[in-house]
Design a protein around this motif. Structure first.
Motif, PDB file in Angstrom:
ATOM      1  N   GLN A 129      37.704  29.945  44.063  1.00  0.00           N
ATOM      2  CA  GLN A 129      39.443  29.743  43.941  1.00  0.00           C
ATOM      3  C   GLN A 129      40.217  31.358  43.836  1.00  0.00           C
ATOM      4  OE1 GLN A 129      40.177  26.579  41.878  1.00  0.00           O
ATOM      5  NE2 GLN A 129      38.407  25.750  41.632  1.00  0.00           N
ATOM      6  N   PRO A 130      41.341  31.409  43.962  1.00  0.00           N
ATOM      7  CA  PRO A 130      41.676  32.942  43.399  1.00  0.00           C
ATOM      8  C   PRO A 130      41.896  33.111  42.701  1.00  0.00           C
ATOM      9  CG  PRO A 130      43.006  31.707  45.539  1.00  0.00           C
ATOM     10  CD  PRO A 130      41.747  31.347  45.055  1.00  0.00           C
ATOM     11  N   ASP A 131      41.626  34.120  41.847  1.00  0.00           N
ATOM     12  CA  ASP A 131      41.686  34.234  40.177  1.00  0.00           C
ATOM     13  C   ASP A 131      40.295  33.858  39.894  1.00  0.00           C
ATOM     14  OD1 ASP A 131      42.955  36.743  40.304  1.00  0.00           O
ATOM     15  OD2 ASP A 131      44.840  35.530  40.845  1.00  0.00           O
ATOM     16  N   ARG A 132      39.665  32.652  40.286  1.00  0.00           N
ATOM     17  CA  ARG A 132      38.957  32.395  39.596  1.00  0.00           C
ATOM     18  C   ARG A 132      37.437  32.003  40.679  1.00  0.00           C
ATOM     19  NH1 ARG A 132      42.345  26.795  38.229  1.00  0.00           N
ATOM     20  NH2 ARG A 132      43.694  27.640  36.855  1.00  0.00           N
ATOM     21  N   PRO A 133      36.943  32.906  40.783  1.00  0.00           N
ATOM     22  CA  PRO A 133      35.409  33.505  40.984  1.00  0.00           C
ATOM     23  C   PRO A 133      34.059  32.466  40.464  1.00  0.00           C
ATOM     24  CG  PRO A 133      35.897  34.977  39.913  1.00  0.00           C
ATOM     25  CD  PRO A 133      36.806  34.332  40.192  1.00  0.00           C
ATOM     26  N   PRO A 134      33.261  31.515  41.295  1.00  0.00           N
ATOM     27  CA  PRO A 134      32.369  30.844  40.546  1.00  0.00           C
ATOM     28  C   PRO A 134      31.190  31.958  39.445  1.00  0.00           C
ATOM     29  CG  PRO A 134      32.383  30.666  42.407  1.00  0.00           C
ATOM     30  CD  PRO A 134      33.287  31.837  42.828  1.00  0.00           C
ATOM     31  N   GLU A 135      31.396  33.485  40.037  1.00  0.00           N
ATOM     32  CA  GLU A 135      30.713  34.717  38.902  1.00  0.00           C
ATOM     33  C   GLU A 135      31.189  35.352  39.095  1.00  0.00           C
ATOM     34  OE1 GLU A 135      28.915  33.283  42.680  1.00  0.00           O
ATOM     35  OE2 GLU A 135      27.794  32.209  40.966  1.00  0.00           O
ATOM     36  N   THR A 136      30.969  36.253  37.626  1.00  0.00           N
ATOM     37  CA  THR A 136      31.492  37.688  38.016  1.00  0.00           C
ATOM     38  C   THR A 136      30.495  38.621  36.788  1.00  0.00           C
ATOM     39  OG1 THR A 136      33.246  37.223  36.025  1.00  0.00           O
ATOM     40  CG2 THR A 136      33.880  36.741  38.084  1.00  0.00           C
ATOM     41  N   GLY A 137      30.473  39.716  37.568  1.00  0.00           N
ATOM     42  CA  GLY A 137      29.998  40.891  37.264  1.00  0.00           C
ATOM     43  C   GLY A 137      29.955  42.217  36.738  1.00  0.00           C
ATOM     44  N   ARG A 138      30.040  42.856  36.065  1.00  0.00           N
ATOM     45  CA  ARG A 138      30.082  44.014  35.765  1.00  0.00           C
ATOM     46  C   ARG A 138      29.062  45.189  34.894  1.00  0.00           C
ATOM     47  NH1 ARG A 138      35.208  42.785  33.000  1.00  0.00           N
ATOM     48  NH2 ARG A 138      34.685  43.508  31.345  1.00  0.00           N
ATOM     49  N   GLY A 139      28.872  45.930  35.473  1.00  0.00           N
ATOM     50  CA  GLY A 139      27.471  46.714  34.405  1.00  0.00           C
ATOM     51  C   GLY A 139      26.125  45.489  34.707  1.00  0.00           C
ATOM     52  N   ASN A 140      25.074  46.495  33.491  1.00  0.00           N
ATOM     53  CA  ASN A 140      23.904  45.577  32.900  1.00  0.00           C
ATOM     54  C   ASN A 140      23.837  45.077  32.096  1.00  0.00           C
ATOM     55  OD1 ASN A 140      21.352  44.713  32.645  1.00  0.00           O
ATOM     56  ND2 ASN A 140      20.354  45.822  34.653  1.00  0.00           N
ATOM     57  N   ALA A 141      24.052  43.459  31.986  1.00  0.00           N
ATOM     58  CA  ALA A 141      24.378  42.786  30.475  1.00  0.00           C
ATOM     59  C   ALA A 141      23.724  42.326  29.914  1.00  0.00           C
ATOM     60  CB  ALA A 141      25.337  41.554  31.173  1.00  0.00           C
ATOM     61  N   VAL A 142      22.212  41.706  31.022  1.00  0.00           N
ATOM     62  CA  VAL A 142      20.887  42.307  30.699  1.00  0.00           C
ATOM     63  C   VAL A 142      20.572  42.576  29.837  1.00  0.00           C
ATOM     64  CG1 VAL A 142      18.534  41.134  31.329  1.00  0.00           C
ATOM     65  CG2 VAL A 142      20.155  40.117  32.317  1.00  0.00           C
ATOM     66  N   ARG A 143      20.335  44.374  30.267  1.00  0.00           N
ATOM     67  CA  ARG A 143      20.042  45.240  29.001  1.00  0.00           C
ATOM     68  C   ARG A 143      21.071  45.687  28.666  1.00  0.00           C
ATOM     69  NH1 ARG A 143      19.733  50.471  33.613  1.00  0.00           N
ATOM     70  NH2 ARG A 143      18.262  48.880  34.315  1.00  0.00           N
ATOM     71  N   GLY A 144      22.101  45.552  28.683  1.00  0.00           N
ATOM     72  CA  GLY A 144      23.190  45.962  27.074  1.00  0.00           C
ATOM     73  C   GLY A 144      22.562  45.201  26.021  1.00  0.00           C
ATOM     74  N   LEU A 145      22.461  43.737  26.581  1.00  0.00           N
ATOM     75  CA  LEU A 145      22.275  43.059  25.282  1.00  0.00           C
ATOM     76  C   LEU A 145      20.955  43.596  25.016  1.00  0.00           C
ATOM     77  CD1 LEU A 145      23.299  39.656  24.316  1.00  0.00           C
ATOM     78  CD2 LEU A 145      21.882  38.988  25.672  1.00  0.00           C
ATOM     79  N   GLU A 146      19.621  43.670  25.517  1.00  0.00           N
ATOM     80  CA  GLU A 146      18.667  44.363  24.585  1.00  0.00           C
ATOM     81  C   GLU A 146      18.652  45.149  24.357  1.00  0.00           C
ATOM     82  OE1 GLU A 146      16.848  44.450  28.806  1.00  0.00           O
ATOM     83  OE2 GLU A 146      15.960  42.358  28.684  1.00  0.00           O
ATOM     84  N   SER A 147      19.330  46.483  24.275  1.00  0.00           N
ATOM     85  CA  SER A 147      20.167  47.429  23.784  1.00  0.00           C
ATOM     86  C   SER A 147      20.960  47.239  22.478  1.00  0.00           C
ATOM     87  CB  SER A 147      20.610  48.468  24.709  1.00  0.00           C
ATOM     88  OG  SER A 147      21.704  48.226  24.740  1.00  0.00           O
TER      89      SER A 147
END
Length: 750
Positions: A162-180
């Protein structure tokens, strides 16, 4: 001096307190009959028999409308089934559904949820209709129903974008950020099903005549109801009129057109008389939407100095087999804080329940509870002040779209809120603040809500008697639309408020969008301003071209409109009453219509309202009871049109947030999929005795991009963040982190 911003009293207030305001169920029509819906008592199956013969013989009964005798509606276009992903549920086949799949309009014998409309009884009085409806015997062939959220979420379904309501979004590498990350938070939050309980239940009077259909409907969207009716019955939209001058509360539930509206129209058409169909309080639970269940998984990762390295927010919300509704919990997370790595997802768990719907700050209220609670947990993990953590991750621009904010005063909100609350006196350790034996907790949260706007139209007429009539097909949900639009018109026309009449709530007026998403002021306000300005300019042009006017010969730039007069700026004594210009030039009102459409501003600027809320709680260590003696909120919402109604709206949102945090829950009997607390005695909401001091500040904010008035909506931002602030304060008081709403005493004494 501009009347905009002044806290003038509600212009519709006297009508309401004296009982002269006409709500949807109160319109007087000749030969008016009364309809009562009959709702299903099983969550899934087929109707095998309805014994209507006996009911038809009861006193006063005019019609018993069921799937066996209901008019056949135009068939919808053949549509495919919903797209699916690997291991995800398929969307139910909707080929046999009416044009709007949310509607249950007696077209077949299928039952998809408990409390689904399955019949309408029409009689000469409400008492006769109710007695007959309760006597209607229905037999079912019940089928196994999906009523277990925990089971349904094992096969989640990806919603349609839907407009402004995508089922998923992402930027960068969240998994790597969480690990570090030096500090990590990995927690899950839940919010329950909640039901709207406006003082005025849903109600419709339908009058189907040869020339067309008139609906007196309690709605937040007269134009939307009109379009749904035209689609449902396959008739020209011009043959339909929808009227709603007053709404006794809606909170999102009346933004959607529900089954009872079209059923009233069908009953009127078949019975040949106007039909009033007003829902009983218990019927407000099921067929007119609710806030869905949510389960939200939050993972945050931060460096030792508090910088967010990763944000991951995955949400599953309940929906219906009838139609989908997505509670956009991740919307606030995507924009809240500056983090180069972010990942969000929205999934649906399908149940045999009524279709969920918008409820005050849908997504932002439930989503902010999870996000702002998780941020508080991260602050404790870092041994950092919660306000400081938020300032360290302050988003100077929209982190999702990488564009500047149209305006943002959140830093000032943190500062003002913290100062007024006395936040600097807080001791950080849980359980460290007491008042006698009572545990004292202080918590805070960020508030945010989109500054929405859509195209709207308005008209303005200046009359020969010196009055003006301004119209727009918008709504007043109790929020003050009558008053603030009159203020906007008065400012543009240069006329006193007392000489202006603003009319709304009728599809015969210029079209306006749904009054939802806190967008009425930002959408309709500019249209009213433009229409009034154009009417004033026409009047000035008429005066300047009239040799009998004392202003004849001047230019438009020489003229100002003040207090009902046109006058020369250089010589204020050279003037003429505005009504006199109209009267001398034939007496026909001089007017204009305007359409205020949003341009490309949203492509260039992110538009959002922000705030900060601080809460103090007192917790009884033995009983687990929670009191909230005070709340402090500071908000940046652009230009304020009326200081009094703005304060009232923000206060109402805070009160609702306290109810969300501590009380509200629709208690379901999940064996049968039916609410068991479907009344205002058992469905707990705050009352006066539950509310302490509420201190509200609106900080000065200029937004040159949202619209020419610089104003944002305030109807929903007040609820955001409050439940989280309560939960954070309770943790500070007790050391117990409650992640499941509402926070009731049993959860604190275990």
């Amino acid at each position: 001096m501009s009347v905009i911003g002044q806290g003038i009293d509600r212009l519709d207030g006297r009508l309401k307190v004296t009982g002269q305001a006409t709500y949807s169920a109160e319109h007087k029509l000749p030969r008016l009959a009364h309809g009562v819906m009959v709702l299903s008592t099983v969550p899934k199956g087929r109707i095998t028999a309805i014994d209507s013969a006996m009911v038809k013989r009861m006193p006063g009964v005019i019609l018993v409308l069921t799937h066996e005798n209901a008019p056949r509606l135009p068939k919808p276009k053949e549509g495919g089934e919903g797209k699916t992903g690997g291991g995800e549920q398929s969307k139910p086949d909707q080929k046999k559904q009416p044009p709007n799949p949310k509607l249950s309009l007696l077209q077949d014998d299928r039952v998809q949820y408990n409390a689904q409309p399955i019949a309408v009884v029409v009689a000469d009085t409400f008492e006769h209709a109710r007695a007959a409806a309760r006597s209607l015997q229905v037999r079912y062939a019940a089928e196994p129903a999906q009523l277990d959220f925990q089971q349904a979420k094992l096969r989640p379904r990806r919603p349609e974008p839907q407009p402004d309501r995508p089922p998923e979004t992402g930027r960068g590498n969240a998994v790597r950020g969480l690990e570090s990350a030096a500090s990590r938070i990995d927690v899950t939050f839940t919010t329950p099903m909640e039901n709207h309980n406006p003082l005025e239940p849903h109600a419709t009077i339908a009058d189907w005549q040869a020339e067309g259909l008139t609906l007196y409907d309690s709605t937040q969207n007269v134009s939307g109801v009109r379009k749904v009716a035209a689609q449902t019955f396959g008739i020209d939209v011009e043959r339909i009129r929808v009227v709603c001058p007053f709404v006794g509360g809606g909170f999102g539930s009346k933004g959607t057109t529900w089954s009872h509206v079209m059923l009233a129209a069908m009953a009127s058409r078949v019975a040949g008389v106007p039909v009033k169909l007003a829902l009983e309080r218990t019927q407000m639970y099921g067929p007119v939407g609710a806030r869905p269940l949510t389960e939200q998984h939050l993972r945050l990762g931060a460096s030792r100095d508090g910088k967010l390295l990763a944000v991951m927010h995955d949400t599953i919300s309940s929906t219906s087999f009838v139609d989908d509704f997505v509670e956009p919990c991740t919307a606030v997370t995507r924009k809240a804080y500056a983090s180069d790595s972010l990942q969000t997802s929205q999934r649906l768990a399908t149940l045999n329940v009524g279709v969920p719907t918008y409820m005050r700050a849908p997504g932002e209220s439930s989503g902010s509870f999870a996000l702002e609670s998780a941020m508080d947990e991260l602050a404790y993990a870092l041994d950092m002040d919660p306000v400081r953590l938020r300032l360290l991750n302050y988003a100077e621009k929209d982190p999702e779209k990488d564009i500047p904010w149209s305006s943002k005063s959140l830093r000032e909100c943190y500062r003002v809120g913290a100062e007024r609350f006395g936040w600097a006196r807080r001791t950080a350790a849980p359980g460290s603040m007491r008042k006698g034996r009572t545990l004292v907790g202080w918590g805070m949260a960020t508030c945010a809500y989109p500054a929405n706007r859509k195209g709207a139209k308005a008209s303005a007429l200046i009359n020969a008697d010196g009055t003006a009539l301004v119209r727009s097909g918008t709504h007043d949900l109790g929020t003050g639309t009558y008053t603030v639009m009159t203020q906007v018109a008065a400012d543009a026309l240069g006329m006193p408020v007392s000489t202006i009449r603003f009319e709304l709530g009728d599809t015969r007026f210029p079209e306006a969008p749904v009054s939802g998403g806190s967008q009425t002021v930002a959408s309709v306000g500019p249209a009213v301003y433009q229409a009034a300005t154009a009417a004033r300019d026409k009047l000035i042009a008429t005066a300047l071209g009239d040799s009998a006017s004392p202003l004849h010969g001047l230019t438009p730039a020489d003229i100002e409109a003040v207090d009902g007069w046109l006058r020369a700026k250089a010589d204020p004594q050279r003037r003429e009453a505005m009504g006199a210009v109209v009267a001398r030039n034939g007496g026909k009102p001089i007017g204009a219509e305007a359409s205020a459409d949003q341009g490309d501003e949203k492509k260039r600027y992110a538009m959002q309202a922000f705030g900060a809320v601080f809460v103090e709680v007192h917790v009884d260590p033995d009983l687990g009871t929670v009191r909230v003696p005070r709340v402090v909120g500071a908000y940046g919402v652009g230009r304020v049109l009326n200081s009094k109604t703005t304060h009232s709206q923000l206060m109402g949102g805070i009160v609702w947030g306290l109810g969300m945090g501590l009380m509200e829950k629709t208690e379901m009997d999940w064996r049968f999929g039916r609410a068991v607390n479907a009344n205002l005695a058992d469905y707990h909401v705050p009352v006066n005795a539950d509310i302490g001091d509420i201190d509200i500040t609106v900080v000065d904010e200029h937004d040159p991009h949202i619209n020419e008035l610089g104003t944002k909506g305030v109807g929903e931002i007040g609820i955001t963040g409050v439940a989280a602030a309560v939960a954070n304060a309770i943790y500070h008081a007790t050391g117990k982190r409650i992640r499941d709403l509402p926070i009731t005493p049993d959860k604190l004494v275990v």
